[in-house]
Design an enzyme around this catalytic site. Structure first.
Site, PDB file in Angstrom:
ATOM      1  N   LYS A 151      -7.783   2.711   9.163  1.00  0.00           N
ATOM      2  CA  LYS A 151      -6.460   3.031   9.684  1.00  0.00           C
ATOM      3  C   LYS A 151      -5.730   1.727  10.042  1.00  0.00           C
ATOM      4  O   LYS A 151      -6.398   0.697  10.128  1.00  0.00           O
ATOM      5  CB  LYS A 151      -6.588   3.988  10.863  1.00  0.00           C
ATOM      6  CG  LYS A 151      -7.132   3.361  12.148  1.00  0.00           C
ATOM      7  CD  LYS A 151      -7.278   4.432  13.191  1.00  0.00           C
ATOM      8  CE  LYS A 151      -7.948   3.929  14.425  1.00  0.00           C
ATOM      9  NZ  LYS A 151      -7.290   2.908  15.188  1.00  0.00           N
ATOM     10  N   HIS A 243      -8.525   9.208  16.421  1.00  0.00           N
ATOM     11  CA  HIS A 243      -9.841   9.599  16.937  1.00  0.00           C
ATOM     12  C   HIS A 243      -9.821  10.866  17.780  1.00  0.00           C
ATOM     13  O   HIS A 243     -10.649  11.763  17.590  1.00  0.00           O
ATOM     14  CB  HIS A 243     -10.422   8.468  17.793  1.00  0.00           C
ATOM     15  CG  HIS A 243     -10.462   7.144  17.108  1.00  0.00           C
ATOM     16  ND1 HIS A 243     -10.830   7.000  15.794  1.00  0.00           N
ATOM     17  CD2 HIS A 243     -10.190   5.886  17.553  1.00  0.00           C
ATOM     18  CE1 HIS A 243     -10.788   5.715  15.462  1.00  0.00           C
ATOM     19  NE2 HIS A 243     -10.389   5.026  16.515  1.00  0.00           N
TER      20      HIS A 243
HETATM   21  C1  BG6 Z   1     -10.349   1.301  17.216  1.00  0.00           C
HETATM   22  C2  BG6 Z   1      -9.079   0.842  17.881  1.00  0.00           C
HETATM   23  O1  BG6 Z   1     -10.068   2.292  16.271  1.00  0.00           O
HETATM   24  O2  BG6 Z   1     -11.233   1.827  18.199  1.00  0.00           O
HETATM   25  C3  BG6 Z   1      -9.370  -0.172  18.982  1.00  0.00           C
HETATM   26  O3  BG6 Z   1      -8.221   0.255  16.921  1.00  0.00           O
HETATM   27  C4  BG6 Z   1     -10.381   0.388  19.943  1.00  0.00           C
HETATM   28  O4  BG6 Z   1      -8.178  -0.513  19.671  1.00  0.00           O
HETATM   29  C5  BG6 Z   1     -11.613   0.896  19.194  1.00  0.00           C
HETATM   30  O5  BG6 Z   1     -10.752  -0.650  20.867  1.00  0.00           O
HETATM   31  C6  BG6 Z   1     -12.561   1.602  20.143  1.00  0.00           C
HETATM   32  O6  BG6 Z   1     -13.729   1.890  19.457  1.00  0.00           O
HETATM   33  P1  BG6 Z   1     -15.060   2.168  20.266  1.00  0.00           P
HETATM   34  O7  BG6 Z   1     -16.030   2.605  19.239  1.00  0.00           O
HETATM   35  O8  BG6 Z   1     -15.423   0.877  20.946  1.00  0.00           O
HETATM   36  O9  BG6 Z   1     -14.711   3.230  21.255  1.00  0.00           O
END
Ligand code: BG6
Length: 456
Positions: A151, A243
């Site tokens: 993304k 997400h």
């Molecule tokens: C990513 C975002 O998709 O997910 C980031 O672009 C974010 O900004 C990250 O920090 C968080 O991922 P996780 O797995 O650490 O929760």
């Protein structure tokens, strides 16, 4: 271990995600003997001086005590091609290189293009790859090549529709794997298994029994130097549109006829399409103090905190409230889905709460009411907990290891389809546009390290 050789082409090799997530996951797969025996990684870089040595210095920062033998093994299999892929000639020359590499790797090589590039560069790349036949198998390959795409998939539904259409001019949907690494997290995968393998919950999985579903992704980290990316993205696009809405679909979708990729995607899509466009009146945005300096833009109205209320307009869910919330630079990292059941009518009855915790720990818990020991009849909330660490010996796989393995295997279950992406954009579009129209008006400022509840 997959037996077919792998040719992995990485666009955006010098970018944040390749260094932080993709390459470390490849290293771990080697460590666990999860990579195909024969593989080759070709990074594409526009920076003429970006070398394999530079790349591996960065990767080292994201690995805990790497084994130097295995790290060298990965390095020996990695090459960087300095080709910005601007013209048809560039794309043809890359195709020739890949064809030779693929033939050397052997019969049945699976070719995967990993794309971590800005949306603005996407249509031209799709066109070039299509025009120069990167989209079809070479003579030694059994399957069509696949795209593994990061993304952001657009900035709103209009731009996303254009991106999806540009990919479809050269690649079919079955070749496109849009990464949503939250779906590859162990507890996210467990949401479906938990719901459909335990008959206990399914009959009460509706708005008559469930009052509220809240999904939260709080982070302690700030934007960590990703000023350009974040200024164009913001919390609503970065986490909620992608997400959290995907997690919501797993929590609320109907039971698929079977737990296969097409059946799961059908039911997910049905649910996503039933989400009513969010009302900006019930959305909150915040920005941490110091953000504007970090992005060198005193006028920035990009939100680093976002809360959105949603409504699923279906027979099953009309009366359940839904809240999605995310923020950076908060007091703690916590990602969870909380399902609150309706309390019994009896005086003072407290609701049962089911929580799927994704981070920092992975597990599922149920809050119940129990009688306190002793002669009185008072009750108090207690938790029944399932914790991955305690229940299983096997370490959980990192999300990106799963993403890579599934793309190699050709399993699209944990990836987002074009139609799902579109439905998720339609759900948040009114809020996005409202926030753009209102500039800085209505942004709540918070201090780094604040508790989310203080962004009122
Ligand atoms: C990513 C975002 O998709 O997910 C980031 O672009 C974010 O900004 C990250 O920090 C968080 O991922 P996780 O797995 O650490 O929760």
């Amino acid at each position: 271990m997959s037996s077919n050789p792998l040719l992995l082409v990485i666009f955006g090799i010098s970018g944040d995600l390749a260094k932080r997530k993709l390459m470390p996951a490849l290293y771990r797969l080697i460590e666990q003997a999860g990579m195909p025996q024969e593989f080759k990684i070709i990074g594409i870089s526009r920076q003429a001086d970006y070398s394999v040595d530079t790349l591996f210095t960065h990767i080292n920062e994201f690995l805990k005590e790497p084994n130097s033998y295995q790290l060298d093994f990965l390095k020996d299999h990695t090459t960087i091609v300095h080709n910005g892929l601007q013209t048809t000639e560039d794309a043809e020359s890359l195709r020739n290189t890949l064809e030779q590499e693929s033939q050397q790797l052997g019969s049945g090589t699976q070719r995967i293009y990993y794309l971590s590039i800005p949306p603005a560069a996407f249509p031209q790349l799709m066109q070039l790859l299509g025009d120069t036949s990167h989209n079809t198998p070479f003579a030694n390959e059994f399957n069509a090549p696949r795209l593994l795409v990061e993304k952001p998939f657009g900035y709103d539904s209009e731009s996303a529709a254009a991106l999806i259409a540009s990919a479809h001019t050269s690649f079919s949907e079955s070749q496109i794997y849009r990464i949503d690494h939250y779906l590859a997290k162990e507890t996210a995968q467990n949401i479906l298994a938990f719901r459909f393998k335990n008959s206990l919950f399914e009959s009460i999985w509706n708005d008559r029994h469930i009052a509220d579903i809240t999904i939260v992704a709080h982070e302690q980290i700030d934007i960590e130097g990703r000023a350009n990316f974040y200024e164009q993205t913001g919390a609503l696009r970065d986490i909620i549109q992608s997400h959290l809405i995907q997690l919501l679909a797993l929590v609320m979708m109907e039971e698929p006829t079977e737990l296969t990729s097409p059946a799961i995607h059908n039911k997910k899509l049905e649910l996503l399409q039933a989400i009513a466009p969010a009302n900006p009146k019930y959305a909150v945005r915040g920005q941490y103090d110091g953000y504007r300096e970090a992005v060198s833009n005193p006028n920035s109205s990009t939100e680093t905190f976002a809360r959105v209320a949603l409504h699923v307009d279906s027979e099953q869910w009309r009366n359940t409230t839904i809240m999605l919330e995310t923020g950076k630079a908060l007091d703690q990292k916590a990602t969870f889905v909380q399902v609150t059941f309706r309390a019994h009518d009896a005086d003072g009855a407290k609701p049962n709460i089911l929580t799927f915790e994704l981070q920092p720990n992975e597990g599922i818990s149920l809050e119940l009411q129990a009688k306190q020991p002793g002669l009185a009849n008072d009750t108090q909330p207690v938790r029944m907990e399932f914790d991955y660490g305690r229940s299983f010996d096997t370490p959980t796989a990192e999300a990106y290891e799963r993403v890579i393995m599934d793309a190699i295997r050709g399993d699209q279950t944990l990836f987002a389809s074009g139609e799902e992406i579109m439905a998720a954009w339609r759900a948040v579009d009114p809020v996005l546009h409202d926030w753009i129209n209102n500039g800085q008006q209505g942004i709540r400022l918070y201090k780094k390290g604040d508790h989310a509840a203080s962004v009122q």
